[in-house]
Write a protein that holds these residues in place. Structure first.
Motif, PDB file in Angstrom:
ATOM      1  N   LYS A   2      -6.549 -30.199   2.659  1.00  0.00           N
ATOM      2  CA  LYS A   2      -5.971 -29.095   3.414  1.00  0.00           C
ATOM      3  C   LYS A   2      -6.408 -27.783   2.777  1.00  0.00           C
ATOM      4  CE  LYS A   2      -1.966 -29.632   5.218  1.00  0.00           C
ATOM      5  NZ  LYS A   2      -1.773 -29.527   6.633  1.00  0.00           N
ATOM      6  N   VAL A   3      -6.883 -26.865   3.620  1.00  0.00           N
ATOM      7  CA  VAL A   3      -7.414 -25.580   3.180  1.00  0.00           C
ATOM      8  C   VAL A   3      -6.622 -24.457   3.831  1.00  0.00           C
ATOM      9  CG1 VAL A   3      -9.470 -24.119   3.127  1.00  0.00           C
ATOM     10  CG2 VAL A   3      -9.715 -26.603   2.934  1.00  0.00           C
ATOM     11  N   ALA A   4      -6.343 -23.408   3.070  1.00  0.00           N
ATOM     12  CA  ALA A   4      -5.702 -22.211   3.604  1.00  0.00           C
ATOM     13  C   ALA A   4      -6.629 -21.019   3.368  1.00  0.00           C
ATOM     14  CB  ALA A   4      -4.363 -21.963   2.923  1.00  0.00           C
ATOM     15  N   ILE A  38      -0.062 -19.764   9.733  1.00  0.00           N
ATOM     16  CA  ILE A  38       1.277 -19.768   9.152  1.00  0.00           C
ATOM     17  C   ILE A  38       1.541 -18.357   8.628  1.00  0.00           C
ATOM     18  CG2 ILE A  38       2.711 -20.678   7.287  1.00  0.00           C
ATOM     19  CD1 ILE A  38       1.014 -23.237   7.452  1.00  0.00           C
ATOM     20  N   PRO A  39       2.613 -17.706   9.080  1.00  0.00           N
ATOM     21  CA  PRO A  39       2.900 -16.354   8.586  1.00  0.00           C
ATOM     22  C   PRO A  39       3.106 -16.331   7.071  1.00  0.00           C
ATOM     23  CG  PRO A  39       4.336 -16.933  10.432  1.00  0.00           C
ATOM     24  CD  PRO A  39       3.606 -18.178  10.028  1.00  0.00           C
ATOM     25  N   ASN A  40       2.658 -15.271   6.453  1.00  0.00           N
ATOM     26  CA  ASN A  40       2.883 -15.084   5.020  1.00  0.00           C
ATOM     27  C   ASN A  40       4.386 -14.867   4.822  1.00  0.00           C
ATOM     28  OD1 ASN A  40       3.105 -14.157   2.380  1.00  0.00           O
ATOM     29  ND2 ASN A  40       1.314 -12.834   2.507  1.00  0.00           N
ATOM     30  N   PRO A  41       5.040 -15.703   4.008  1.00  0.00           N
ATOM     31  CA  PRO A  41       6.482 -15.579   3.827  1.00  0.00           C
ATOM     32  C   PRO A  41       6.887 -14.404   2.943  1.00  0.00           C
ATOM     33  CG  PRO A  41       5.651 -17.293   2.409  1.00  0.00           C
ATOM     34  CD  PRO A  41       4.493 -16.834   3.262  1.00  0.00           C
ATOM     35  N   GLY A  42       5.920 -13.693   2.411  1.00  0.00           N
ATOM     36  CA  GLY A  42       6.211 -12.547   1.563  1.00  0.00           C
ATOM     37  C   GLY A  42       5.624 -12.710   0.188  1.00  0.00           C
ATOM     38  N   HIS A  43       5.236 -11.606  -0.404  1.00  0.00           N
ATOM     39  CA  HIS A  43       4.575 -11.621  -1.705  1.00  0.00           C
ATOM     40  C   HIS A  43       5.593 -11.393  -2.805  1.00  0.00           C
ATOM     41  CE1 HIS A  43       2.123  -9.948  -5.023  1.00  0.00           C
ATOM     42  NE2 HIS A  43       1.250 -10.831  -4.598  1.00  0.00           N
ATOM     43  N   GLN A  44       5.786 -12.421  -3.602  1.00  0.00           N
ATOM     44  CA  GLN A  44       6.620 -12.336  -4.800  1.00  0.00           C
ATOM     45  C   GLN A  44       5.825 -12.993  -5.913  1.00  0.00           C
ATOM     46  OE1 GLN A  44      10.264 -14.436  -3.996  1.00  0.00           O
ATOM     47  NE2 GLN A  44      10.474 -13.490  -1.988  1.00  0.00           N
ATOM     48  N   PRO A  45       5.742 -12.367  -7.068  1.00  0.00           N
ATOM     49  CA  PRO A  45       4.949 -12.947  -8.159  1.00  0.00           C
ATOM     50  C   PRO A  45       5.294 -14.419  -8.419  1.00  0.00           C
ATOM     51  CG  PRO A  45       5.667 -10.753  -8.755  1.00  0.00           C
ATOM     52  CD  PRO A  45       6.367 -11.105  -7.467  1.00  0.00           C
ATOM     53  N   GLY A  46       4.252 -15.258  -8.385  1.00  0.00           N
ATOM     54  CA  GLY A  46       4.418 -16.672  -8.691  1.00  0.00           C
ATOM     55  C   GLY A  46       4.880 -17.551  -7.546  1.00  0.00           C
ATOM     56  N   GLY A  54       3.552 -26.711  -1.586  1.00  0.00           N
ATOM     57  CA  GLY A  54       4.555 -27.400  -0.775  1.00  0.00           C
ATOM     58  C   GLY A  54       4.052 -27.733   0.626  1.00  0.00           C
ATOM     59  N   LEU A  55       3.039 -26.996   1.088  1.00  0.00           N
ATOM     60  CA  LEU A  55       2.404 -27.281   2.379  1.00  0.00           C
ATOM     61  C   LEU A  55       1.225 -28.234   2.219  1.00  0.00           C
ATOM     62  CD1 LEU A  55       2.380 -23.675   3.898  1.00  0.00           C
ATOM     63  CD2 LEU A  55       3.972 -25.540   4.413  1.00  0.00           C
TER      64      LEU A  55
END
Length: 121
Positions: A2-4, A38-46, A54-55
Motif C-alpha cells: 500500500k502506497v500513499a 483520504i483527507p489529511n487528519p491534521g498535522h501534529q508532530p509524530g 494504521g492504514l
C-alpha cells in the motif's frame, strides 16, 4: 503493498504533513488497485507516521519532509520517497513501473529552518 502520496489538488504536495489529502493505492501484480483519497487528519508532530501505519501504508511519497519525519517513518516500517513533484497519477504510474527514486527533500528553507511546517515536514 500500500502506497500513499501526499497530494494537493492532484499534484504531489511539497510538505507531506501539510497536504490536503493522501492518494492511497495498492500495488498488486504490477498495477494499481483500490485508489482513493483520504483527507489529511491534521498535522501534529509524530502523529502521521502512526496514522498511515494504521492504514497499512508501506510507502509514503512526497515532495519533502524533515529528518525527524524520515526517522519516524523508518520506525514505523514505512519507506519514504521524497524529492518528488508532478501529477499524482503520473507519479503513481512511475512508482509502479520502477521509475521513481528518492531525491533531495523539497521541504527546505534558505536558513535551514522549517518555519511554516513546524520543523516536522
Amino acid at each position: 503493498m500500500k502506497v500513499a502520496i501526499a497530494s494537493d489538488g492532484g499534484n504531489v504536495a511539497q510538505h507531506f504533513g501539510k497536504c490536503q489529502e493522501y492518494a492511497v493505492f495498492d500495488v498488486v501484480d504490477g498495477r494499481s488497485e483500490n485508489f482513493s483519497y483520504i483527507p489529511n487528519p491534521g498535522h501534529q508532530p509524530g502523529f502521521l507516521p502512526k496514522y498511515l501505519k494504521g492504514l497499512n501504508v508501506d510507502c509514503i511519497i512526497a515532495g519533502g519532509m524533515g529528518q525527524k519525519a524520515l526517522n519516524l517513518f523508518a520506525e514505523n516500517n514505512i519507506q519514504p520517497i521524497v524529492g518528488i513533484s508532478g501529477e499524482v497519477k503520473q507519479v503513481m504510474e512511475d512508482y509502479i513501473n520502477g521509475k521513481l527514486t528518492s531525491g533531495a527533500s523539497l521541504c527546505t528553507h534558505p536558513d535551514g529552518q522549517h518555519h511554516d511546517c513546524d520543523g516536522h515536514c
